[in-house]
Design an enzyme around this catalytic site. Structure first.
Site, PDB file in Angstrom:
ATOM      1  N   ARG A  33       7.234   2.616  -5.561  1.00 35.94           N
ATOM      2  CA  ARG A  33       8.083   1.667  -6.290  1.00 35.94           C
ATOM      3  C   ARG A  33       7.412   1.043  -7.502  1.00 35.94           C
ATOM      4  NH1 ARG A  33      12.460  -1.138  -5.329  1.00 35.94           N
ATOM      5  NH2 ARG A  33      11.587  -2.832  -6.526  1.00 35.94           N
TER       6      ARG A  33
ATOM      7  N   ILE B 126      11.360 -13.732   1.882  1.00 30.71           N
ATOM      8  CA  ILE B 126      11.193 -12.941   0.652  1.00 30.71           C
ATOM      9  C   ILE B 126      12.017 -11.658   0.693  1.00 30.71           C
ATOM     10  CG2 ILE B 126       9.532 -11.842  -0.913  1.00 30.71           C
ATOM     11  CD1 ILE B 126       8.958 -14.790  -0.682  1.00 30.71           C
TER      12      ILE B 126
ATOM     13  N   LYS C 217      -5.093  -3.688  -3.678  1.00 38.99           N
ATOM     14  CA  LYS C 217      -4.117  -2.689  -4.097  1.00 38.99           C
ATOM     15  C   LYS C 217      -3.106  -3.289  -5.071  1.00 38.99           C
ATOM     16  CE  LYS C 217      -0.393  -1.666  -1.530  1.00 38.99           C
ATOM     17  NZ  LYS C 217       0.894  -1.576  -2.241  1.00 38.99           N
ATOM     18  N   ASN C 218      -2.583  -4.458  -4.744  1.00 43.79           N
ATOM     19  CA  ASN C 218      -1.505  -5.030  -5.558  1.00 43.79           C
ATOM     20  C   ASN C 218      -1.988  -5.570  -6.897  1.00 43.79           C
ATOM     21  OD1 ASN C 218       0.285  -4.331  -3.630  1.00 43.79           O
ATOM     22  ND2 ASN C 218       0.765  -6.405  -2.951  1.00 43.79           N
TER      23      ASN C 218
ATOM     24  N   ARG D 153      15.540  -4.125  -2.436  1.00 42.84           N
ATOM     25  CA  ARG D 153      14.537  -4.317  -3.490  1.00 42.84           C
ATOM     26  C   ARG D 153      15.021  -3.902  -4.870  1.00 42.84           C
ATOM     27  NH1 ARG D 153       8.499  -3.161  -1.222  1.00 42.84           N
ATOM     28  NH2 ARG D 153       7.938  -4.569  -2.897  1.00 42.84           N
ATOM     29  N   PRO D 154      15.930  -4.663  -5.447  1.00 44.30           N
ATOM     30  CA  PRO D 154      16.472  -4.292  -6.761  1.00 44.30           C
ATOM     31  C   PRO D 154      15.471  -4.501  -7.895  1.00 44.30           C
ATOM     32  CG  PRO D 154      17.329  -6.428  -6.073  1.00 44.30           C
ATOM     33  CD  PRO D 154      16.486  -5.925  -4.942  1.00 44.30           C
ATOM     34  N   VAL D 155      15.829  -4.005  -9.099  1.00 43.48           N
ATOM     35  CA  VAL D 155      14.980  -4.209 -10.284  1.00 43.48           C
ATOM     36  C   VAL D 155      15.760  -4.945 -11.383  1.00 43.48           C
ATOM     37  CG1 VAL D 155      13.346  -2.310  -9.923  1.00 43.48           C
ATOM     38  CG2 VAL D 155      15.512  -1.867 -11.082  1.00 43.48           C
ATOM     39  N   ASP D 156      16.872  -5.609 -10.990  1.00 46.61           N
ATOM     40  CA  ASP D 156      17.716  -6.267 -11.997  1.00 46.61           C
ATOM     41  C   ASP D 156      16.952  -7.315 -12.813  1.00 46.61           C
ATOM     42  OD1 ASP D 156      17.589  -7.570  -9.477  1.00 46.61           O
ATOM     43  OD2 ASP D 156      19.200  -8.928 -10.048  1.00 46.61           O
ATOM     44  N   LEU D 157      16.022  -8.024 -12.189  1.00 48.08           N
ATOM     45  CA  LEU D 157      15.315  -9.089 -12.916  1.00 48.08           C
ATOM     46  C   LEU D 157      14.293  -8.510 -13.900  1.00 48.08           C
ATOM     47  CD1 LEU D 157      14.870 -11.622  -9.964  1.00 48.08           C
ATOM     48  CD2 LEU D 157      16.630 -11.570 -11.755  1.00 48.08           C
TER      49      LEU D 157
ATOM     50  N   ARG E 133      -1.702   4.216   2.495  1.00 46.86           N
ATOM     51  CA  ARG E 133      -1.262   3.709   1.184  1.00 46.86           C
ATOM     52  C   ARG E 133      -1.957   2.402   0.845  1.00 46.86           C
ATOM     53  NH1 ARG E 133       4.330   2.237   1.257  1.00 46.86           N
ATOM     54  NH2 ARG E 133       3.630   1.429  -0.721  1.00 46.86           N
TER      55      ARG E 133
ATOM     56  N   CYS F 110      14.166   2.053  -0.109  1.00 46.22           N
ATOM     57  CA  CYS F 110      12.873   1.540   0.281  1.00 46.22           C
ATOM     58  C   CYS F 110      13.019   1.015   1.691  1.00 46.22           C
ATOM     59  CB  CYS F 110      12.470   0.420  -0.667  1.00 46.22           C
ATOM     60  SG  CYS F 110      11.037  -0.482  -0.116  1.00 46.22           S
TER      61      CYS F 110
ATOM     62  N   ASP G  32       3.439 -10.317   2.996  1.00 47.39           N
ATOM     63  CA  ASP G  32       2.636  -9.137   3.339  1.00 47.39           C
ATOM     64  C   ASP G  32       1.714  -9.369   4.541  1.00 47.39           C
ATOM     65  OD1 ASP G  32       3.850  -7.723   1.356  1.00 47.39           O
ATOM     66  OD2 ASP G  32       2.160  -7.770  -0.041  1.00 47.39           O
TER      67      ASP G  32
HETATM   68  C1  UD1 Z   1       5.124  -7.331  -4.752  1.00 49.51           C
HETATM   69  C2  UD1 Z   1       4.079  -6.678  -3.876  1.00 49.51           C
HETATM   70  C3  UD1 Z   1       4.531  -6.692  -2.425  1.00 49.51           C
HETATM   71  C4  UD1 Z   1       4.883  -8.097  -1.983  1.00 49.51           C
HETATM   72  C5  UD1 Z   1       5.864  -8.735  -2.962  1.00 49.51           C
HETATM   73  C6  UD1 Z   1       6.147 -10.199  -2.649  1.00 49.51           C
HETATM   74  C7  UD1 Z   1       2.984  -5.039  -5.285  1.00 49.51           C
HETATM   75  C8  UD1 Z   1       2.748  -3.604  -5.571  1.00 49.51           C
HETATM   76  N1  UD1 Z   1       3.863  -5.297  -4.307  1.00 49.51           N
HETATM   77  O1  UD1 Z   1       6.297  -6.545  -4.678  1.00 49.51           O
HETATM   78  O2  UD1 Z   1       3.472  -6.170  -1.609  1.00 49.51           O
HETATM   79  O3  UD1 Z   1       5.439  -8.079  -0.691  1.00 49.51           O
HETATM   80  O4  UD1 Z   1       5.361  -8.662  -4.304  1.00 49.51           O
HETATM   81  O5  UD1 Z   1       4.967 -10.923  -2.631  1.00 49.51           O
HETATM   82  O6  UD1 Z   1       2.403  -5.913  -5.884  1.00 49.51           O
HETATM   83  N2  UD1 Z   1      13.898  -9.107  -6.606  1.00 49.51           N
HETATM   84  C9  UD1 Z   1      15.150  -9.033  -7.142  1.00 49.51           C
HETATM   85  N3  UD1 Z   1      15.315  -8.417  -8.352  1.00 49.51           N
HETATM   86  C10 UD1 Z   1      14.261  -7.875  -9.021  1.00 49.51           C
HETATM   87  C11 UD1 Z   1      12.979  -7.963  -8.470  1.00 49.51           C
HETATM   88  C12 UD1 Z   1      12.814  -8.580  -7.249  1.00 49.51           C
HETATM   89  O7  UD1 Z   1      16.111  -9.504  -6.547  1.00 49.51           O
HETATM   90  O8  UD1 Z   1      14.478  -7.337 -10.122  1.00 49.51           O
HETATM   91  C13 UD1 Z   1      13.701  -9.746  -5.293  1.00 49.51           C
HETATM   92  C14 UD1 Z   1      13.185  -8.808  -4.219  1.00 49.51           C
HETATM   93  O9  UD1 Z   1      14.210  -8.067  -3.640  1.00 49.51           O
HETATM   94  C15 UD1 Z   1      12.526  -9.781  -3.277  1.00 49.51           C
HETATM   95  C16 UD1 Z   1      11.965 -10.854  -4.202  1.00 49.51           C
HETATM   96  O10 UD1 Z   1      12.693 -10.738  -5.416  1.00 49.51           O
HETATM   97  O11 UD1 Z   1      13.494 -10.351  -2.446  1.00 49.51           O
HETATM   98  C17 UD1 Z   1      10.503 -10.760  -4.492  1.00 49.51           C
HETATM   99  O12 UD1 Z   1      10.198  -9.453  -4.926  1.00 49.51           O
HETATM  100  P1  UD1 Z   1       8.977  -9.136  -5.903  1.00 49.51           P
HETATM  101  O13 UD1 Z   1       8.090 -10.348  -5.950  1.00 49.51           O
HETATM  102  O14 UD1 Z   1       9.511  -8.610  -7.179  1.00 49.51           O
HETATM  103  O15 UD1 Z   1       8.231  -7.991  -5.115  1.00 49.51           O
HETATM  104  P2  UD1 Z   1       7.453  -6.744  -5.744  1.00 49.51           P
HETATM  105  O16 UD1 Z   1       6.887  -7.105  -7.052  1.00 49.51           O
HETATM  106  O17 UD1 Z   1       8.328  -5.537  -5.647  1.00 49.51           O
END
Ligand code: UD1
Length: 431
Positions: free
Chosen positions: A102, A338, A22-23, A131-135, A408, A126, A316
């Site tokens: 997401r 994580i 899936k991922n 789970r922010p998207v700032d990065l 899902r 969520c 996961d």
């Molecule tokens: C993906 C996987 C999810 C898995 C995760 C970690 C998919 C669809 N989902 O989620 O199943 O559990 O990787 O292996 O592939 N973070 C920030 N800012 C950001 C982005 C992330 O602070 O802009 C933080 C998150 O809150 C978290 C960490 O970084 O603490 C890792 O998140 P990330 O690797 O981005 O997870 P996803 O890509 O959302």
């Protein structure tokens, strides 16, 4: 809404076919937005998330078909799916769609790179922390996009195109790395991603982008170099096997006992989890067809784990492994690094008789001799499958409610487990 009924106490014996990941499937499908030509994906799992993303991509103008035929309700996992974004008809991804999944936020990268503009809703709440998207936004800004956040939407503009740059992530992010890879592939000049995620799904996306004409070096390592190209072409790609699904069934076999062949699973994608299972008392053989997992009557040993980015123990699989440890002979310590708040399964496992104490991001699990079936509630994807695993070893009947979470991410879960002798069935039409 469906429920799943499980009667525990049966060993698992047989073969389970591992589906496409899936991922990996989700970012690969999103990559179809990068080109006007057709991207053909084979081994796509038939999952609610995949079908939802097909709808979301359709909103932006992606046509999809299976073997030249328009899709009906669901794609057939065994046949290739063709995705063609000849014309992008809408660069806005509305809240109603993004809030359902997401990962659909990642459409921001190809839309911006190809069209010079994208307006994508913030994903919103969520079940596993904030789970922010700032990065992801930082990465796009580094590539020269101007970003405004207005009324819950991220509005990204780069009318003259994106420019290559160094993107250094302060923490490892899978979604951030996917986003940077897709955007940089169509940027002018050279991009270097520092502290990139090394997850196999990142490598799978990079492999597919390379087939589409992208110039990427180093995927799977911490530093990835990308030389932008003016356009990308169509390609055919096979989605890699799902390491989380394989790890889940490996844990299920260790929990229930028996002898299960995980056909199509790749040991190299989940070595950290396999090592831990061996420590816990399972026997693992890596063979040509996949991974064979056995456990005879011997008890389970407690093992401490700490989740970490790949190649560490995957977050996961944390909930599933905790379910296994509820029956170990002694105390295990499970540390989640994580995601904050990824312990919703603890209370539900307790309903089956598990002894678990939470101390911040650590769960202390004291193994018990017996679990007992009970009604439980699925709270998120991985948490819900941990309840199924515990139920397989619990005495009596467990009813798992709200199983849409399972749909899902796990293709044909009941069929795969019942094929190995588990008593598990889906009951439709409950609230
Ligand atoms: C993906 C996987 C999810 C898995 C995760 C970690 C998919 C669809 N989902 O989620 O199943 O559990 O990787 O292996 O592939 N973070 C920030 N800012 C950001 C982005 C992330 O602070 O802009 C933080 C998150 O809150 C978290 C960490 O970084 O603490 C890792 O998140 P990330 O690797 O981005 O997870 P996803 O890509 O959302």
């Amino acid at each position: 809404m469906d429920r799943i009924r499980i009667v525990g106490g049966r060993e698992l014996n047989g073969v389970i076919q591992i589906s496409g990941a899936k991922n990996a499937a989700l970012p690969l499908m999103i990559a179809s937005l990068l080109t006007a030509e057709t991207l053909t994906l084979d081994n796509l799992p038939n999952l609610a998330d995949v079908n939802m993303l097909l709808r979301i991509l359709g909103h932006h103008g992606v046509d999809h078909s299976v073997d030249g035929r328009r899709l009906g309700a669901a794609p057939n996992a065994s046949r290739p799916v063709h995705l063609t974004a000849r014309d992008i008809v809408d660069t806005t991804a509305p809240y109603e769609l993004v809030s359902k999944m997401r990962a659909s936020f990642w459409v921001i990268a190809p839309l911006l790179a190809r069209m010079g503009e994208a307006k994508v809703s913030l994903p919103g709440g969520c079940a596993i922390g904030t789970r922010p998207v700032d990065l992801l936004i930082m990465a796009l800004e580094k590539l020269g996009a101007s970003i405004e956040i207005e009324a819950g939407y991220v509005h990204a503009k780069a009318p003259k195109g994106l420019r290559g740059a160094e993107i250094a992530f302060p923490k490892v992010t899978v979604g951030g790395t996917h986003t940077a890879l897709m955007a940089a592939s169509l940027a002018h000049g050279h991009t270097r991603i520092v502290n990139a995620a090394r997850e196999p799904e990142v490598v799978d996306l990079a492999d597919c982008l390379i087939k589409m004409g992208a110039r990427i070096k180093g995927a799977g390592q911490s530093v990835i170099d990308i030389e932008g190209v003016a356009r990308l072409n169509g390609a055919s790609h096979r989605v890699l096997p799902d390491r989380i699904e394989a790890g889940t069934y490996a844990i299920a076999a260790a929990m229930a006992g028996g002898d299960v062949m995980l056909e199509g699973a790749e040991a190299g994608l989940l070595q950290s989890a396999l090592d831990v299972l061996v420590e816990a008392g399972a026997t693992i053989h890596v063979v040509n067809e996949g991974i064979r997992v056995q456990r005879n009557g011997a008890g389970l040993m407690p093992v401490d784990i700490v989740t970490a980015p790949f190649p560490g123990f995957p977050t996961d699989l944390q909930a599933q492994f905790m379910a296994l440890m509820t029956k170990a002979k002694g105390r295990s310590r499970i540390t989640e690094t994580i995601f904050e708040n990824r312990f919703m399964h603890v209370q539900e496992l307790a309903r089956l008789g598990a002894h678990i104490r939470l101390e911040g991001d650590v769960a202390l699990v004291d193994g018990v001799d017996r679990l007992e079936g009970a009604p439980v509630m699925a709270t998120d994807l991985r948490a819900s499958v941990s309840l199924v695993i515990a139920a397989l070893a619990a005495e009596g009947e467990t009813m798992v409610n709200r199983v849409y979470h399972l749909d899902r991410g796990f293709e044909h879960l009941e069929t795969k487990l019942s094929g190995c002798g588990a008593i598990i069935e889906r009951l439709s039409g409950y609230n």
